[in-house]
Motif scaffolding. Sequence first.
Motif, PDB file in Angstrom:
ATOM      1  N   ARG A   1      29.727  43.311  36.244  1.00  0.00           N
ATOM      2  CA  ARG A   1      30.153  42.607  35.035  1.00  0.00           C
ATOM      3  C   ARG A   1      31.528  43.087  34.580  1.00  0.00           C
ATOM      4  O   ARG A   1      32.328  42.295  34.083  1.00  0.00           O
ATOM      5  N   LEU A   2      31.809  44.379  34.773  1.00  0.00           N
ATOM      6  CA  LEU A   2      33.160  44.865  34.473  1.00  0.00           C
ATOM      7  C   LEU A   2      34.181  44.190  35.387  1.00  0.00           C
ATOM      8  O   LEU A   2      35.266  43.807  34.955  1.00  0.00           O
ATOM      9  N   ARG A   3      33.844  44.073  36.657  1.00  0.00           N
ATOM     10  CA  ARG A   3      34.740  43.411  37.612  1.00  0.00           C
ATOM     11  C   ARG A   3      34.938  41.946  37.234  1.00  0.00           C
ATOM     12  O   ARG A   3      36.051  41.422  37.303  1.00  0.00           O
ATOM     13  N   ALA A   4      33.851  41.283  36.839  1.00  0.00           N
ATOM     14  CA  ALA A   4      33.944  39.875  36.450  1.00  0.00           C
ATOM     15  C   ALA A   4      34.812  39.712  35.206  1.00  0.00           C
ATOM     16  O   ALA A   4      35.600  38.763  35.103  1.00  0.00           O
ATOM     17  N   PHE A   5      34.689  40.637  34.266  1.00  0.00           N
ATOM     18  CA  PHE A   5      35.526  40.602  33.062  1.00  0.00           C
ATOM     19  C   PHE A   5      36.995  40.775  33.430  1.00  0.00           C
ATOM     20  O   PHE A   5      37.859  40.029  32.965  1.00  0.00           O
ATOM     21  N   ALA A   6      37.291  41.764  34.263  1.00  0.00           N
ATOM     22  CA  ALA A   6      38.680  42.001  34.676  1.00  0.00           C
ATOM     23  C   ALA A   6      39.242  40.780  35.393  1.00  0.00           C
ATOM     24  O   ALA A   6      40.397  40.376  35.153  1.00  0.00           O
ATOM     25  N   ASP A   7      38.450  40.157  36.238  1.00  0.00           N
ATOM     26  CA  ASP A   7      38.894  38.948  36.951  1.00  0.00           C
ATOM     27  C   ASP A   7      39.201  37.826  35.959  1.00  0.00           C
ATOM     28  O   ASP A   7      40.163  37.074  36.139  1.00  0.00           O
ATOM     29  N   ALA A   8      38.372  37.715  34.919  1.00  0.00           N
ATOM     30  CA  ALA A   8      38.575  36.661  33.915  1.00  0.00           C
ATOM     31  C   ALA A   8      39.873  36.880  33.151  1.00  0.00           C
ATOM     32  O   ALA A   8      40.601  35.929  32.851  1.00  0.00           O
ATOM     33  N   VAL A   9      40.186  38.129  32.819  1.00  0.00           N
ATOM     34  CA  VAL A   9      41.439  38.438  32.117  1.00  0.00           C
ATOM     35  C   VAL A   9      42.634  38.045  32.979  1.00  0.00           C
ATOM     36  O   VAL A   9      43.585  37.408  32.515  1.00  0.00           O
ATOM     37  N   ILE A  10      42.578  38.411  34.251  1.00  0.00           N
ATOM     38  CA  ILE A  10      43.695  38.118  35.158  1.00  0.00           C
ATOM     39  C   ILE A  10      43.841  36.608  35.387  1.00  0.00           C
ATOM     40  O   ILE A  10      44.954  36.081  35.444  1.00  0.00           O
ATOM     41  N   ALA A  11      42.719  35.912  35.489  1.00  0.00           N
ATOM     42  CA  ALA A  11      42.748  34.479  35.788  1.00  0.00           C
ATOM     43  C   ALA A  11      43.082  33.614  34.579  1.00  0.00           C
ATOM     44  O   ALA A  11      43.454  32.441  34.735  1.00  0.00           O
ATOM     45  N   SER A  12      42.980  34.153  33.386  1.00  0.00           N
ATOM     46  CA  SER A  12      43.210  33.355  32.180  1.00  0.00           C
ATOM     47  C   SER A  12      44.643  32.824  32.121  1.00  0.00           C
ATOM     48  O   SER A  12      45.591  33.559  32.395  1.00  0.00           O
ATOM     49  N   PRO A  13      44.814  31.563  31.745  1.00  0.00           N
ATOM     50  CA  PRO A  13      46.162  30.997  31.617  1.00  0.00           C
ATOM     51  C   PRO A  13      46.845  31.386  30.302  1.00  0.00           C
ATOM     52  O   PRO A  13      47.985  30.984  30.058  1.00  0.00           O
ATOM     53  N   HIS A  14      46.176  32.159  29.470  1.00  0.00           N
ATOM     54  CA  HIS A  14      46.664  32.400  28.111  1.00  0.00           C
ATOM     55  C   HIS A  14      47.577  33.608  27.969  1.00  0.00           C
ATOM     56  O   HIS A  14      47.922  33.977  26.847  1.00  0.00           O
ATOM     57  N   ASN A  15      47.953  34.267  29.075  1.00  0.00           N
ATOM     58  CA  ASN A  15      48.804  35.457  28.973  1.00  0.00           C
ATOM     59  C   ASN A  15      48.210  36.467  27.990  1.00  0.00           C
ATOM     60  O   ASN A  15      48.865  36.885  27.035  1.00  0.00           O
ATOM     61  N   LEU A  16      46.966  36.850  28.235  1.00  0.00           N
ATOM     62  CA  LEU A  16      46.264  37.773  27.342  1.00  0.00           C
ATOM     63  C   LEU A  16      46.892  39.157  27.353  1.00  0.00           C
ATOM     64  O   LEU A  16      46.879  39.865  26.354  1.00  0.00           O
ATOM     65  N   VAL A  17      47.414  39.535  28.509  1.00  0.00           N
ATOM     66  CA  VAL A  17      48.084  40.832  28.665  1.00  0.00           C
ATOM     67  C   VAL A  17      49.375  40.596  29.444  1.00  0.00           C
ATOM     68  O   VAL A  17      49.561  39.550  30.071  1.00  0.00           O
ATOM     69  N   SER A  18      50.273  41.564  29.394  1.00  0.00           N
ATOM     70  CA  SER A  18      51.539  41.439  30.116  1.00  0.00           C
ATOM     71  C   SER A  18      51.311  41.486  31.630  1.00  0.00           C
ATOM     72  O   SER A  18      50.235  41.896  32.093  1.00  0.00           O
ATOM     73  N   GLN A  19      52.317  41.079  32.375  1.00  0.00           N
ATOM     74  CA  GLN A  19      52.201  41.130  33.838  1.00  0.00           C
ATOM     75  C   GLN A  19      51.983  42.565  34.305  1.00  0.00           C
ATOM     76  O   GLN A  19      51.188  42.820  35.210  1.00  0.00           O
ATOM     77  N   ARG A  20      52.685  43.515  33.671  1.00  0.00           N
ATOM     78  CA  ARG A  20      52.495  44.919  34.039  1.00  0.00           C
ATOM     79  C   ARG A  20      51.052  45.353  33.788  1.00  0.00           C
ATOM     80  O   ARG A  20      50.445  46.055  34.602  1.00  0.00           O
TER      81      ARG A  20
END
Length: 199
Positions: free
Chosen positions: A6-25
């Motif tokens: 579930r942690l991996r799935a969460f991390a994948d969701a953050v990366i895949a989101s089109p909303h720029n939730l976090v910086s590229q770095r």
Amino acid sequence: MHDDPRLRAFADAVIASPHNLVSQRAKDELWERHVLESAALAEILPGPGRLLDVGSGGGLPGMVIALRRPDLQVTLLDSSQKKTTFLADVITELDVDVAVERGRAEDVRSGPLGQSFDIVTARAVAPLGRLLGWTIPFLVPGGLLYAVKGERWREELAEAVGELRTWDAQVMATPPDQPSEDPHQPRVVVLRRGTKVGT
């Protein structure tokens, strides 16, 4: 921790989101720096109890805490609609019991969420002096703020002496002088709300 699907799935969701939730770095360092640090924070939190994560953003550390600590009732607070929408979607996708609230901490602290939580967390949200007014009012008397800070935590704490008095907050713990052997262990300043209700 590394094998938590579930942690991996969460991390994948953050990366895949089109909303720029976090910086590229932050995307590049998401697992090693951000997710594992948030998981390390989750390990040191007391419980059971109610926890509010202020400035949740893309769910760091609040979603990670919720996934790692089912004994805590977690509420995520953020002012951004796109981020709270993402959080609501990922909560449904991962089937985890978490509440999401949208609003600015300074606007909602005197509402129903005020003085309702045993623990408040905040990671890279604001300098301590400003952060106290955004977090302490959510705590029950005796509740604890876990503020994840950077290298300037000593200076921030020294500059926040007046705010500590204003918000009746007592320093309970600070990061150790020697770095932890665990590279993912966050620098955490722990503050306790006093018993003066209504400040």
